[in-house]
Motif scaffolding. Sequence first.
Motif, short mmCIF file in Angstrom:
data_model
loop_
_atom_site.label_atom_id
_atom_site.label_comp_id
_atom_site.label_asym_id
_atom_site.label_seq_id
_atom_site.Cartn_x
_atom_site.Cartn_y
_atom_site.Cartn_z
N LYS B 115 0.83 -1.22 0.00
CA LYS B 115 0.00 0.00 0.00
C LYS B 115 0.86 1.26 0.00
O LYS B 115 0.48 2.29 -0.55
CB LYS B 115 -0.95 -0.02 1.20
CG LYS B 115 -2.06 -1.04 1.02
CD LYS B 115 -3.39 -0.52 1.53
CE LYS B 115 -4.56 -1.35 1.03
NZ LYS B 115 -4.58 -2.75 1.43
N GLN B 116 2.03 1.17 0.62
CA GLN B 116 2.93 2.34 0.64
C GLN B 116 3.55 2.55 -0.74
O GLN B 116 3.68 3.69 -1.20
CB GLN B 116 4.02 2.16 1.70
CG GLN B 116 3.51 2.03 3.13
CD GLN B 116 2.59 3.16 3.54
OE1 GLN B 116 2.83 4.32 3.22
NE2 GLN B 116 1.51 2.83 4.21
N ILE B 117 3.93 1.46 -1.40
CA ILE B 117 4.48 1.57 -2.76
C ILE B 117 3.42 2.15 -3.69
O ILE B 117 3.67 3.07 -4.47
CB ILE B 117 4.97 0.19 -3.26
CG1 ILE B 117 6.18 -0.28 -2.45
CG2 ILE B 117 5.34 0.24 -4.75
CD1 ILE B 117 6.57 -1.73 -2.65
N ALA B 119 0.88 4.03 -2.90
CA ALA B 119 0.66 5.45 -2.59
C ALA B 119 1.81 6.30 -3.13
O ALA B 119 1.60 7.45 -3.54
CB ALA B 119 0.52 5.65 -1.09
N THR B 120 3.01 5.75 -3.15
CA THR B 120 4.17 6.51 -3.65
C THR B 120 4.06 6.68 -5.16
O THR B 120 4.31 7.77 -5.71
CB THR B 120 5.48 5.77 -3.30
OG1 THR B 120 5.47 5.47 -1.92
CG2 THR B 120 6.70 6.61 -3.61
N VAL B 123 1.15 9.26 -6.66
CA VAL B 123 1.10 10.67 -6.26
C VAL B 123 0.59 11.53 -7.41
O VAL B 123 0.86 11.23 -8.58
CB VAL B 123 2.49 11.20 -5.79
CG1 VAL B 123 2.82 10.73 -4.40
CG2 VAL B 123 3.57 10.86 -6.78
N VAL B 137 9.15 15.02 -4.73
CA VAL B 137 9.90 14.77 -3.49
C VAL B 137 9.45 13.45 -2.85
O VAL B 137 10.28 12.66 -2.41
CB VAL B 137 9.77 15.95 -2.50
CG1 VAL B 137 10.38 15.60 -1.15
CG2 VAL B 137 10.44 17.19 -3.05
N ILE B 138 8.13 13.21 -2.86
CA ILE B 138 7.64 11.95 -2.27
C ILE B 138 8.15 10.75 -3.08
O ILE B 138 8.68 9.79 -2.53
CB ILE B 138 6.10 11.94 -2.18
CG1 ILE B 138 5.64 12.95 -1.12
CG2 ILE B 138 5.57 10.54 -1.82
CD1 ILE B 138 4.15 13.08 -0.96
N GLY B 141 12.11 10.98 -3.27
CA GLY B 141 12.61 10.98 -1.88
C GLY B 141 12.52 9.60 -1.25
O GLY B 141 13.45 9.14 -0.60
N THR B 142 11.38 8.93 -1.47
CA THR B 142 11.22 7.58 -0.91
C THR B 142 12.29 6.65 -1.48
O THR B 142 12.94 5.89 -0.75
CB THR B 142 9.81 7.02 -1.21
OG1 THR B 142 8.86 7.99 -0.78
CG2 THR B 142 9.56 5.71 -0.51
N ALA C 178 8.21 10.88 2.72
CA ALA C 178 9.21 10.10 1.97
C ALA C 178 10.14 9.36 2.93
O ALA C 178 10.36 8.15 2.79
CB ALA C 178 10.00 11.03 1.06
N ARG C 181 8.25 6.73 5.11
CA ARG C 181 7.80 5.59 4.31
C ARG C 181 8.95 4.62 4.08
O ARG C 181 8.76 3.40 4.16
CB ARG C 181 7.24 6.10 2.98
CG ARG C 181 6.63 5.03 2.16
CD ARG C 181 5.72 5.60 1.10
NE ARG C 181 4.42 5.95 1.64
CZ ARG C 181 3.60 6.82 1.07
NH1 ARG C 181 3.97 7.46 -0.02
NH2 ARG C 181 2.42 7.06 1.59
N MET C 185 8.99 0.79 5.37
CA MET C 185 9.23 -0.38 4.50
C MET C 185 10.38 -1.22 5.06
O MET C 185 10.31 -2.45 5.06
CB MET C 185 9.56 0.08 3.08
CG MET C 185 8.37 0.60 2.31
SD MET C 185 8.90 1.14 0.69
CE MET C 185 7.43 1.90 0.08
#
Lengths: 297, 205, 212
Positions: B115-117, B119-120, B123, B137-138, B141-142, C178, C181, C185
């Motif tokens: 779910k985090q991937i 959401a990344t 965007v 950036v999100i 940045g991630t 960022a 997250r 992970m």
Amino acid sequence: MSIENNNNNNNNNNNNKNKTWFQAILNLDKRFVYIFIFLAVSLPFFLDPVVDIKSTKWVQSAYDLVDEAAQKRKPIIIGFDYDPATLAELQPMAVSILRHAFSKNVKVVGINFILNGTSLAATTMENIAKEYGKKNGEDYAFFGYLPQPTVVLLNFGENFRKSYKKDYYGKDLNELPMLKGLQNFDDFHVVFCLSGTGLPGTYIVYGVDRFKFNYVAGVTAVSAADYYPYLQSGQMKGLLGGMKAAAEYEFISGKISDGMRGMASQSWGHITIIFFIIVGNILFYAKKRYEDKEKNS
Amino acid sequence: MSTNPWIWVGAISTIMIFTYLWKENPLYRLAEHVFVGISVGYLICVTWYNVLHPKLYVPLFHEHQWILIVPLVMSIMMLFRFSSKHGWLSFWPLAFLIGFSGYGIPASIDTNMLKQIQATINVSFAGGIIPIITALVILLGTLSCLIYFYFSFPHKGAVGKIAKFGSMLLMISFGASFGYTVMARISLLIGRVLFLLRDWLGVVH
Amino acid sequence: MLFLKKTVPFLITLGMGIFTFMYYFMPHKHMKFVWENVSDWAIIIGGGSMAVGAISMIRTYYRKSMNKEDPNRWYAVITLVCMIGMTLIGFIFGIGSETLFNDLFINVMMPLESTMFSLLAFYIASAAFRSFRLKSFSAGLLLVAAIIVMLAQIPLGENISVHIPAISSWIMDCPNVAARRAILMGISIGVVATALKIILGIDKSVFSGAGK
């Protein structure tokens, strides 16, 4: 502590020999710093302690969800997952949400996974319910404490009666009128988890992603930053972070309580800390420059 | 000033703990040991009334649900933890509880990774220059932060620069956390000061 | 004997691990029936295991109180007296709202615990003065972000500039997301790896430490 104090005194003695004013301030007994911060927090209470604040979008959306619950006539769940250690931050949130819900005739179910907070949760629900003339079993219910939150949350998604047979007061859940027709998360409009532990994350892993419900976490400011990824991903609909968020909630609902009363002290506390950081750095660099000069000479 | 003796008890307890700031002293130690004792007594009673009584005692001894003998025996086995000879008996109920982490494997992958991937990647770049910067950036940045945590190849050249960007974002995040931590700590003190000034001394309202 | 000490706990963990893993994907009615029973058992055992903590504490403080050479042994006696007193009060008068048990919680335990944690405010002030140093670019970023967020939390921030709350909000919603997250992970990979190691019997360290 006593050893630390002795070291401190030794340091002070050594520094007196160096005779530089900035070194003397840098090595000031930490009890002076304690007095500063105590005064910064205490004195604003003697002035007008309520200051104007603006709400942030995540607090507003939490507030709106309770409003929606009132419109849809659906109850809400509050997880009172905090103990006295985080009371100052999370209790004002619990009080604000309860006041908001009871003022709009929204029924509330309370649960708890933190043992040391059980009586606190029960007392809070009872006190706020009394303010609005609400009755236990009819307008609110408190299921009490259970360990193993992961399995309890998974069972709650099917039917909360699987884990909870009786409420905190020992009454059979089937005897409570407000619970008639209620089975699982689908029957509640929003679930709040107020906690300073990792439980708000557990609610997402074992509740939100499995059973898809509106979820808001109320967390201590220390852990607030950890939950922002869940907001951006939509797994959380709102976030209350620390006393400021509680004050914002009070501000939106127009019911001033400890959150807003504490904001003036909060302001002065922050200013004092910023002052300490700046002064500490100035003195540190002054000392460094002096020491470099000494070395060169 | 309050005339309620319980408020006085609370105020004295608070002051006893605050005396630690001066230096460790018998008053603080007394308060500390009272706290430990009361906490364990509290734990025993709440566990009995909220867990063991409604979920074990009543169903087993009043409703005769004999299957509950299994968790009862397992709970007793837990107590063998203190025996050096029969301590291994406590491993069985422990193994039973640990087994529940099996559910956490797919659940954690779903919540904290997939779910985090998602959401990344999802965007939004719409709405002007600031949303585009935010989305970039999100997204980048991630990835940069993940590369910063990946030590299977050296952080040199382009990888080093990406990792450096990741570390900068981490520093900003930790700074923000520190800012929030200050707020948290001050709030805890405010709670106690408010209790002393309002509930005990009655000098503020 | 080794079978009972090592193999049986491993088989229980493996069996429960596979069952709960499969339950995530297949909440079939037979699976649900088993789940309902074992989940109830887990709650009961979880409650029962609190006794381990309580007994451990009693053993420690009892030994301390019996040590006549220890000048602080009276503190251990006080702890034990408080524990026994609170337990008896809870069982005799109940734990409801208008009981002595609740009064002791609200007026003794609660102030003691919350004041202990409030001491952190003094320590963070001391740390801000003595330890928060601008020694590098990274430390500078940390410092600037911290000050912006601190100012944004109070009305003064908005009085200085209306942009401070907006910047703080952007920091939390963007660079912070960022960074957190990526950490999330990483933690998730760690959780999964640890759970697999325990369930598959690679890490057996959890089944040790008895008799202490």
